[in-house]
Design a protein around this motif. Sequence first.
Motif, mmCIF file in Angstrom:
data_model
loop_
_atom_site.group_PDB
_atom_site.id
_atom_site.type_symbol
_atom_site.label_atom_id
_atom_site.label_comp_id
_atom_site.label_asym_id
_atom_site.label_seq_id
_atom_site.Cartn_x
_atom_site.Cartn_y
_atom_site.Cartn_z
ATOM 1 N N ALA A 60 0.942 -4.312 29.944
ATOM 2 C CA ALA A 60 0.929 -3.440 30.013
ATOM 3 C C ALA A 60 1.329 -2.218 29.607
ATOM 4 O O ALA A 60 1.435 -2.339 28.283
ATOM 5 C CB ALA A 60 2.941 -3.350 30.411
ATOM 6 N N VAL A 61 1.680 -1.119 30.528
ATOM 7 C CA VAL A 61 1.663 0.139 29.109
ATOM 8 C C VAL A 61 3.078 1.011 29.103
ATOM 9 O O VAL A 61 3.747 0.653 29.904
ATOM 10 C CB VAL A 61 1.187 1.427 29.949
ATOM 11 C CG1 VAL A 61 0.655 2.683 28.835
ATOM 12 C CG2 VAL A 61 -0.347 0.976 30.560
ATOM 13 N N PRO A 63 6.002 2.666 27.849
ATOM 14 C CA PRO A 63 4.807 3.788 29.321
ATOM 15 C C PRO A 63 4.208 4.938 28.025
ATOM 16 O O PRO A 63 5.015 4.826 26.659
ATOM 17 C CB PRO A 63 5.578 4.634 30.383
ATOM 18 C CG PRO A 63 7.034 4.187 29.400
ATOM 19 C CD PRO A 63 7.162 3.085 28.599
ATOM 20 N N LEU A 64 3.244 5.352 28.375
ATOM 21 C CA LEU A 64 2.266 6.265 27.481
ATOM 22 C C LEU A 64 3.794 7.447 27.856
ATOM 23 O O LEU A 64 3.674 7.998 28.896
ATOM 24 C CB LEU A 64 1.253 6.746 28.302
ATOM 25 C CG LEU A 64 0.041 6.876 27.668
ATOM 26 C CD1 LEU A 64 -0.074 6.738 26.542
ATOM 27 C CD2 LEU A 64 -0.773 7.405 28.266
ATOM 28 N N LEU A 81 -3.662 4.708 36.369
ATOM 29 C CA LEU A 81 -2.142 4.142 36.010
ATOM 30 C C LEU A 81 -1.707 3.606 37.591
ATOM 31 O O LEU A 81 -1.749 3.414 38.548
ATOM 32 C CB LEU A 81 -0.764 4.588 35.381
ATOM 33 C CG LEU A 81 -1.542 5.281 34.130
ATOM 34 C CD1 LEU A 81 -0.318 5.888 33.634
ATOM 35 C CD2 LEU A 81 -1.156 4.323 32.942
ATOM 36 N N GLU A 83 1.357 1.863 38.957
ATOM 37 C CA GLU A 83 2.880 0.821 39.118
ATOM 38 C C GLU A 83 2.929 0.235 40.244
ATOM 39 O O GLU A 83 3.880 0.190 41.356
ATOM 40 C CB GLU A 83 4.267 2.016 38.883
ATOM 41 C CG GLU A 83 5.305 1.691 38.265
ATOM 42 C CD GLU A 83 6.080 2.906 38.543
ATOM 43 O OE1 GLU A 83 7.492 2.770 38.689
ATOM 44 O OE2 GLU A 83 6.060 3.863 37.697
ATOM 45 N N ARG A 87 9.643 -4.016 39.160
ATOM 46 C CA ARG A 87 10.079 -4.634 37.544
ATOM 47 C C ARG A 87 9.254 -5.821 36.946
ATOM 48 O O ARG A 87 8.759 -5.868 36.154
ATOM 49 C CB ARG A 87 10.831 -3.775 37.185
ATOM 50 C CG ARG A 87 11.290 -1.882 37.717
ATOM 51 C CD ARG A 87 10.835 -1.243 36.152
ATOM 52 N NE ARG A 87 10.295 -0.278 36.681
ATOM 53 C CZ ARG A 87 11.998 0.901 37.331
ATOM 54 N NH1 ARG A 87 12.811 1.076 36.506
ATOM 55 N NH2 ARG A 87 10.930 2.244 37.912
ATOM 56 N N GLN A 225 13.477 1.602 24.998
ATOM 57 C CA GLN A 225 13.219 1.470 26.100
ATOM 58 C C GLN A 225 13.332 2.588 26.990
ATOM 59 O O GLN A 225 13.125 2.873 27.797
ATOM 60 C CB GLN A 225 13.120 -0.653 26.909
ATOM 61 C CG GLN A 225 11.944 -0.460 28.188
ATOM 62 C CD GLN A 225 11.115 -0.222 27.311
ATOM 63 O OE1 GLN A 225 10.121 -0.853 26.674
ATOM 64 N NE2 GLN A 225 9.942 0.292 29.057
ATOM 65 N N SER A 229 11.317 4.745 28.960
ATOM 66 C CA SER A 229 11.712 5.111 30.163
ATOM 67 C C SER A 229 12.541 5.201 31.171
ATOM 68 O O SER A 229 12.454 5.656 32.570
ATOM 69 C CB SER A 229 11.103 3.561 30.446
ATOM 70 O OG SER A 229 11.799 3.028 30.627
ATOM 71 N N GLY A 234 11.911 -1.123 32.120
ATOM 72 C CA GLY A 234 10.877 -0.330 32.128
ATOM 73 C C GLY A 234 9.898 -0.938 33.296
ATOM 74 O O GLY A 234 9.933 -2.052 33.773
ATOM 75 N N THR A 237 3.831 -1.351 34.432
ATOM 76 C CA THR A 237 2.659 -0.274 34.422
ATOM 77 C C THR A 237 1.183 -0.799 34.204
ATOM 78 O O THR A 237 1.108 -1.403 33.221
ATOM 79 C CB THR A 237 3.132 1.546 34.511
ATOM 80 O OG1 THR A 237 4.200 1.738 34.633
ATOM 81 C CG2 THR A 237 1.418 1.859 34.951
ATOM 82 N N THR A 512 1.824 4.380 23.529
ATOM 83 C CA THR A 512 3.180 4.886 24.080
ATOM 84 C C THR A 512 2.231 5.917 23.791
ATOM 85 O O THR A 512 2.083 7.392 23.953
ATOM 86 C CB THR A 512 4.565 5.072 23.433
ATOM 87 O OG1 THR A 512 4.289 5.263 22.100
ATOM 88 C CG2 THR A 512 5.193 3.944 23.785
#
Length: 528
Positions: A60-61, A63-64, A81, A83, A87, A225, A229, A234, A237, A512
């Motif tokens: 999972a990313v 997130p970036l 991406l 989502e 979660r 985290q 996010s 988070g 994604t 990230t």
Amino acid sequence: MGQQYDIIIIGGGHNGLVAAAYLAKAGKKTLVLERREIMGGAAITQGLHPGFHCSTLAHAVGPLLPQVLKDLQLTRHGLELIEPPVRATALHPEGRAISIYADTAKTVSELERLSAHDAARYPEFEACIKRLGRVLAPLLTLTPPTIEKPTAGELWNLGKLGLKFRGLGKKDAFRLLRWGPMAVADLVAEWFESEILRALVAARGIYGAFAGPWSAGTSTALLWQAALSGEALGPATIVKGGLGALAQALGRAAVEAGAEIRTQVPVAAIKIEDGKAAGVVLASGEEIAARAVVSNADPRTTLLKLVDAVNFDPDFLAKVRNYRSTGSLAKVNLALSALPRFAALAGTSDFERLSGRIHIGHEIDYLERAFDAAKYGDYSPRPYLDITIPSLLDDSLAPKGGQVMSINVQFAPYKLREGDWHSRREEFGDAVCDLLSEYAPNLKELTLARQVITPFDLEQEYGLSGGHIFHGEQTLDQSFAFRPLIGWAQYRTPIAGLYLCGAGTHPGGGVTGAPGANASREILKDLK
Ligand SMILES: Cc1cc2nc3c(=O)[nH]c(=O)nc-3n(C[C@H](O)[C@H](O)[C@H](O)COP(=O)(O)OP(=O)(O)OC[C@H]3O[C@@H](n4cnc5c(N)ncnc54)[C@H](O)[C@@H]3O)c2cc1C
């Protein structure tokens, strides 16, 4: 020496590619040298079985960072991406499950089945994490200050953060100060009464760490985290095509900006001339000159293996040797002929609930016991599992009806007390599948192929020192102005012209792009 470059980047992991894209965009003649046959480092997609593809390592990313996505126009370069609506879903061995949704109201009604107290507390917890996350978020893109002699600019940035901190109000400000050093088990116990929810939230504090929920400082990961996010849990994604598709998009952005990328070229050494980085020597013996060398490899690999020790002060080398980078996470990837039936979901294949992270580890004590095994040199027979089934949302990964399951397994120590990973790999894979079969009884009959990646493989095949997924523990003493080392958290090293840009630098591991982006900013200041 052959052709002269402004910058050579050792390693085409996602941070190396982010740095390459920014540096090339700034007009620097940039060359990326990756030792493996594909770019991406820990963010890759590979074939698992004919027709089945899986994010081999990270699933999972991060997130970036939104800024990276925008600056490098990754969507235009093909990044998609996805989502999931959920979660995470935690499975209970006695056949119950709870899901945390992207939609808070839905989560609350889910938690009402579990505990009226927790249902009432969850939105409050989420709102609090959001507020703390907003204060911490600017830290992600900040170069940590030099501790001894902070510059005026650094003091100004810290002052701005101080103002944000004051704006939090007394209650949240105290929370922020108090939470970082706390054991995540204590933190969740202050908010929730049900064990399964406590364990689900606490697990984010120990993800990838050599630590159990009762270890001091494990709440820090929750705060990071939150910064990334705005959430404690988070989004899971995923990237269409697997994490390798992100590396592809970054590679395209870097090449369009003018960077050159070469794969299957391991760098054997960094060339130092007159105390300054002057280029690299490849394993083939070829030498390539550059004005600066940037390493995306982890700090121990870069500073202990690629640079001759005579170039460093012994004190500095001692600190690098003490940098903790002993991994405890292994990976099992499965190609499945169909979606397994989970007992906790009433034997159904509940598509939505399975679309985010699937969490196994229903109590704080379960997670702690899973860590106990690793402390004493063995893998856990009942590990904490963080699972995704990305093919549920991305049909490019498996043939129709088939699925790929990506399983992060904790805990699996880098060094086993008895035997070695080479001889115990399949026994370990069996233990993971046996455990998972207690939750999804038809798992084994659906399994077409299995890939087991141990921490030893992470080091040997993927170049991660000690098999640590984040290029080193992310404890308070190895974060921010201490990452990787106090005095050297500005992406520079004691050797002029030699920089670090990987997960071993601030703000650390996870997909990230932040270390790569921050490092490129500092490098450009020096190369003006
Ligand atoms: C099993 C696993 C699961 C994970 N799960 C997640 C997750 O779900 N979500 C998340 O956000 N993060 C996850 N992570 C962490 C995340 O993937 C990493 O923190 C991140 O990808 C690191 O990126 P990087 O570019 O800094 O380094 P890397 O990806 O490690 O890249 C470094 C690159 O340098 C290359 N290299 C090293 N030495 C040399 C040399 N001498 N010459 C040339 N090249 C060299 C390597 O081959 C590699 O390509 C996971 C990691 C692992 C291993």
